[in-house]
Design a protein around this motif. Structure first.
Motif, mmCIF file in Angstrom:
data_model
loop_
_atom_site.group_PDB
_atom_site.id
_atom_site.type_symbol
_atom_site.label_atom_id
_atom_site.label_comp_id
_atom_site.label_asym_id
_atom_site.label_seq_id
_atom_site.Cartn_x
_atom_site.Cartn_y
_atom_site.Cartn_z
ATOM 1 N N MET A 68 0.691 -1.240 -0.258
ATOM 2 C CA MET A 68 0.083 -0.055 -0.143
ATOM 3 C C MET A 68 1.472 0.974 0.049
ATOM 4 O O MET A 68 0.944 2.291 -0.130
ATOM 5 N N ILE A 69 1.786 1.444 0.725
ATOM 6 C CA ILE A 69 3.138 2.527 1.247
ATOM 7 C C ILE A 69 3.360 2.929 -0.627
ATOM 8 O O ILE A 69 3.343 3.649 -0.913
ATOM 9 N N GLY A 70 3.951 1.473 -1.143
ATOM 10 C CA GLY A 70 4.176 1.769 -2.571
ATOM 11 C C GLY A 70 3.034 2.028 -4.190
ATOM 12 O O GLY A 70 3.497 3.315 -4.271
ATOM 13 N N THR A 72 0.942 4.333 -3.126
ATOM 14 C CA THR A 72 0.792 5.787 -3.047
ATOM 15 C C THR A 72 2.207 6.512 -3.443
ATOM 16 O O THR A 72 1.783 7.770 -3.405
ATOM 17 N N TYR A 73 3.293 5.744 -2.735
ATOM 18 C CA TYR A 73 4.662 6.537 -3.948
ATOM 19 C C TYR A 73 4.452 7.033 -4.941
ATOM 20 O O TYR A 73 4.612 7.484 -6.007
ATOM 21 N N GLU A 74 3.786 5.512 -5.960
ATOM 22 C CA GLU A 74 3.007 5.364 -7.359
ATOM 23 C C GLU A 74 2.457 6.194 -7.287
ATOM 24 O O GLU A 74 2.770 7.775 -8.534
ATOM 25 N N MET A 75 1.525 7.503 -6.764
ATOM 26 C CA MET A 75 0.260 8.122 -6.688
ATOM 27 C C MET A 75 1.492 8.942 -6.901
ATOM 28 O O MET A 75 0.780 10.043 -8.055
ATOM 29 N N ILE A 76 2.070 9.984 -6.252
ATOM 30 C CA ILE A 76 2.871 10.867 -6.041
ATOM 31 C C ILE A 76 3.854 11.029 -7.275
ATOM 32 O O ILE A 76 5.054 11.903 -7.350
ATOM 33 N N GLY A 77 4.326 9.705 -7.831
ATOM 34 C CA GLY A 77 4.820 9.544 -8.683
ATOM 35 C C GLY A 77 6.676 9.713 -8.236
ATOM 36 O O GLY A 77 7.647 9.955 -8.715
ATOM 37 N N SER A 78 7.042 8.618 -6.773
ATOM 38 C CA SER A 78 8.328 9.204 -6.132
ATOM 39 C C SER A 78 8.145 7.267 -6.474
ATOM 40 O O SER A 78 8.404 6.239 -5.566
ATOM 41 N N TYR A 79 9.467 7.209 -7.586
ATOM 42 C CA TYR A 79 9.652 5.536 -8.212
ATOM 43 C C TYR A 79 10.334 5.612 -7.955
ATOM 44 O O TYR A 79 10.140 3.477 -7.480
ATOM 45 N N GLU A 81 11.118 5.312 -4.331
ATOM 46 C CA GLU A 81 10.237 4.808 -2.515
ATOM 47 C C GLU A 81 9.741 3.577 -3.089
ATOM 48 O O GLU A 81 9.269 2.850 -2.624
ATOM 49 N N MET A 82 8.627 3.545 -4.410
ATOM 50 C CA MET A 82 7.977 3.380 -4.595
ATOM 51 C C MET A 82 8.617 1.817 -4.994
ATOM 52 O O MET A 82 8.033 0.726 -4.447
ATOM 53 N N LEU A 83 9.665 1.113 -5.883
ATOM 54 C CA LEU A 83 10.679 0.201 -6.161
ATOM 55 C C LEU A 83 11.136 -0.574 -4.660
ATOM 56 O O LEU A 83 11.067 -1.187 -4.563
ATOM 57 N N SER A 84 11.701 0.480 -3.793
ATOM 58 C CA SER A 84 11.606 -0.041 -2.551
ATOM 59 C C SER A 84 10.631 -0.548 -1.858
ATOM 60 O O SER A 84 10.722 -1.545 -1.680
ATOM 61 N N ALA A 85 9.410 -0.250 -1.750
ATOM 62 C CA ALA A 85 8.665 -0.573 -0.947
ATOM 63 C C ALA A 85 7.932 -1.801 -1.553
ATOM 64 O O ALA A 85 7.322 -2.435 -1.165
ATOM 65 N N TYR A 86 8.104 -2.259 -2.915
ATOM 66 C CA TYR A 86 7.321 -3.574 -3.711
ATOM 67 C C TYR A 86 8.760 -4.682 -2.900
ATOM 68 O O TYR A 86 7.859 -5.280 -2.943
ATOM 69 N N ARG A 87 9.727 -3.987 -2.772
ATOM 70 C CA ARG A 87 10.392 -5.070 -2.921
ATOM 71 C C ARG A 87 11.111 -5.537 -1.363
ATOM 72 O O ARG A 87 10.554 -6.896 -1.266
ATOM 73 N N ARG A 88 10.283 -4.643 -0.486
ATOM 74 C CA ARG A 88 9.862 -4.644 0.618
ATOM 75 C C ARG A 88 9.016 -6.177 0.715
ATOM 76 O O ARG A 88 9.116 -6.990 1.778
ATOM 77 N N VAL A 105 2.235 -8.382 -5.548
ATOM 78 C CA VAL A 105 3.225 -7.186 -6.513
ATOM 79 C C VAL A 105 3.575 -7.334 -7.451
ATOM 80 O O VAL A 105 3.765 -6.004 -8.059
ATOM 81 N N ASN A 106 3.963 -8.190 -8.281
ATOM 82 C CA ASN A 106 4.655 -8.451 -9.076
ATOM 83 C C ASN A 106 3.538 -7.735 -10.013
ATOM 84 O O ASN A 106 4.179 -7.483 -11.155
ATOM 85 N N VAL A 107 1.815 -7.837 -9.975
ATOM 86 C CA VAL A 107 1.443 -6.976 -10.880
ATOM 87 C C VAL A 107 1.806 -5.711 -10.647
ATOM 88 O O VAL A 107 1.689 -5.261 -11.397
ATOM 89 N N ASN A 108 2.092 -5.246 -9.341
ATOM 90 C CA ASN A 108 2.249 -3.973 -9.523
ATOM 91 C C ASN A 108 3.245 -3.494 -9.839
ATOM 92 O O ASN A 108 3.673 -2.581 -11.020
#
Length: 630
Positions: A68-70, A72-79, A81-88, A105-108
């Protein structure tokens, strides 16, 4: 959203059998609900869910919180941080064997590949995940996979397949009554219809999406739909409507800091002005599109996304190696602990046999002496029949109580010995897994702790009953006495999350036998820990009242039910269980009462079920007020 907020406003519910998973899942639902509406709220609820899931070890909740945090980072264009959150999220899901969460997560991540233009990789990933969702019966996620497949096929110019997958996703959304999914999938349908030349049908489909997003105030959904409406209006050669929709979308995208949508709307505005023949204006918006395209998908982001899989596999292997090393160390610790347990149990068993033998011998001697005295004073007994009848009844009750006490002690000591024998047999035959060994050894440790405490109290009690106790009163600095005792229970209270507090004034003193008062305090503190939950507290306070000092050990635990409290006050022995299944026979309370009274004081208990208990005992304040003969 309001209903979900009401569900979490009081915080998590304390449960004996694990964390409040509903609390974490609801917070993650709230984070998802705020996606596209308010990034700050989405971050707040996602991070709050993660904090509680981390503290309670709820793996599935931790993985979903990071996803969910990833998002939200995608929502504001912070890619980044998004990738780091998805990896975790994916690492946690993989470590607990949750294939469905890994697929989410793979779909995201596949969506991000799609934004990079890597449609073949996105398509491959989504095909794999659709199989997982079909096997698990997860209709919601399967519908989103159909939507993503529609988008990928659209960019491959396979418009029939794009239309087919869009229709499948809408069918699933209608079946599960998911209005948000229905609105999103109608945009997929409209885009596929427009590609096939069905412009009016495409416009109608996009307007259905816009109706939902306006009703729910979903700004992110409105931004994307304005882009689709502008494109459909351009195809219908309705330049006025196309510009109106495009500018409304661009205004929302800028307010939401949506770089991807600003880029797409810049492109459609360039196309509209080019169709109108206003080439200078078209060039200006084309430059807007190019600027955001260059910054949004830089080579650094592209390289980072393709290194995601490599780092993921590396961390998985590293984690496997660490687990293997930890497993080997755990087996060795189990072997060492097993030897220690054998010695401890043997000592306890020997002490118990000695104690029983002494008690039986003293009991026989006391019985003979009593019978002789009764024979010699038969005449006096006849004259005092009524008084002696009362004493005989009381003696019978005491004997029955002792028999019951010995029965409980024999049963409670037999249990740990049988458990140890069973574990030794299993270990000898190699029939236990590591997890089972750990579970059984933890239980044996608790049994040994209980048996040790029981034997210690029993020896004190036996001594006081059979041979009397020599009281050696001294001046006691009570604050220092409690300070010396509390460290003995630091580990036990720490494991249960209980706060211990010494609230006795440093100047307060009393006059009593130090060893006996230590036994009283240790029993009361140990008993309070047994019946406290995580987050409860135990306070030891004292005050002078006339010639006496009153000490109180109070806790905020589960308290004592009225029927059990009555039995304790009647000096009856019973088996009770603490909040972590710790055993108790009531012998400790009997010992506290007798040691208090032999020091010239009084002992009492107050309790309220569900709120806590208060244990009071008084002892002389000084030598002049003591009735003890030294």
């Amino acid at each position: 959203m309001q209903k979900l907020r009401e569900m979490v406003k009081d915080g998590p519910i304390v449960q004996r059998n694990g964390p409040d998973t509903t609390y974490v899942n609801t917070l993650n639902l709230l984070a998802r609900s705020y996606y596209g509406v308010n990034a700050d709220s989405a971050f707040f609820f996602g991070k709050k869910a993660l904090q509680y899931a981390d503290s309670t070890g709820y793996g599935k909740g931790r993985a979903e919180s990071w996803r969910m945090i990833g998002n939200t980072y995608e929502m504001i264009g912070s890619y980044h941080e998004m990738l780091s959150a998805y990896r975790r999220s994916r690492l946690i899901a993989d470590s607990i064997g949750n294939a469905a969460q890994v697929a989410k997560v793979n779909v995201n991540i596949a969506l991000f590949y799609r934004q990079l233009g890597e449609y073949d990789e996105a398509l491959r990933q989504m095909d794999n995940d659709s199989t997982v969702y079909r096997d698990n019966g997860d209709s919601t996620q399967l519908a989103y996979v159909y939507s993503h497949l529609s988008d990928v096929n659209y960019h491959h110019h396979q418009y029939d397949k794009a239309l087919e997958y869009a229709q499948k996703s809408i069918e699933v959304a209608v079946a599960i009554k998911d209005s948000l999914a229905f609105a999103s999938f109608n945009n997929d349908l409209g885009r596929a219809l427009a590609a096939k030349g069905l412009y009016k049908e495409a416009m109608a489909s996009h307007l259905r999406s816009m109706d939902y997003y306006r009703r729910t105030d979903d700004k992110l959904g409105q931004t994307e739909t304005f882009n689709h409406l502008a494109h459909a209006s351009l195809l219908l050669k309705d330049h006025s409507s196309a510009l109106r929709y495009a500018f409304q979308g661009l205004d929302l995208a800028r307010r939401l800091h949506r770089k991807k949508d600003i880029m797409d709307l810049g492109q459609v505005l360039a196309e509209i002005y080019q169709a109108k023949g206003e080439y200078a204006t078209a060039l200006r918006y084309f430059q807007l599109y190019k600027d955001y395209s260059d910054s949004l998908f830089s080579e650094q982001i592209r390289k980072q996304s393709f290194s995601l899989e490599t780092r993921y596999e590396y961390e998985r292997k590293a984690d496997s190696i660490q687990q293997a090393v930890a497993k080997k160390e755990l087996i060795q610790r189990h072997i060492d602990r097993n030897h220690t347990l054998q010695i401890s149990i043997a000592i306890i068993f020997i002490l118990f046999l000695i104690m029983v033998a002494v008690l039986l011998q003293r009991s026989r001697a006391a019985s003979k002496k009593s019978n002789k005295a009764l024979s010699e004073k038969n005449k006096e007994i006849e004259l005092q029949k009524e008084a002696m009848e009362h004493q005989a009844v009381q003696l019978l009750l005491n004997n029955r109580q002792k028999d019951k006490l010995f029965s409980i002690i024999a049963h409670d000591l037999r249990g740990p010995l049988n458990s140890l024998k069973g574990v030794l047999d299993f270990l000898k035959e190699n029939r236990l897994s590591d997890a089972e060994i750990k579970s059984m050894l933890d239980e044996l440790r608790r049994n040994v702790d209980y048996s040790s405490e029981l034997v210690g109290n029993l020896l004190f009690w036996a001594s006081s009953q059979l041979s009397g106790v020599a009281v050696a009163p001294v001046c006691l600095p009570l604050h220092q006495l409690v300070d010396d005792i509390l460290p003995l229970y630091a580990k036990q209270s720490g494991e249960k999350g209980i706060l211990l507090r010494n609230g006795i004034d440093e100047a307060l003193t009393a006059y009593a036998d130090k060893d006996m008062i230590q036994v009283v305090l240790r029993n009361l503190i140990s008993n309070a820990i047994k019946f406290c939950r995580s987050g409860d507290s135990i306070s030891i306070t004292g005050r002078r009242s006339g010639d006496s000092v009153e000490v109180c050990v109070a806790d905020t635990g589960i308290g004592i039910k009225d029927d059990i409290l009555g039995m304790i006050r009647r000096k009856e022995s019973i088996t009770t269980y603490g909040t972590a299944r710790e055993k108790g026979t009531g012998l400790g309370m009997l010992l506290c009462r007798e040691f208090t009274e032999v020091n010239g004081g009084k002992f009492r208990i107050d309790s309220e079920w569900g709120k806590g208990s208060w244990f009071y005992f008084t002892i002389p304040a000084d030598a002049s007020s003591s009735s003890i003969k030294v």
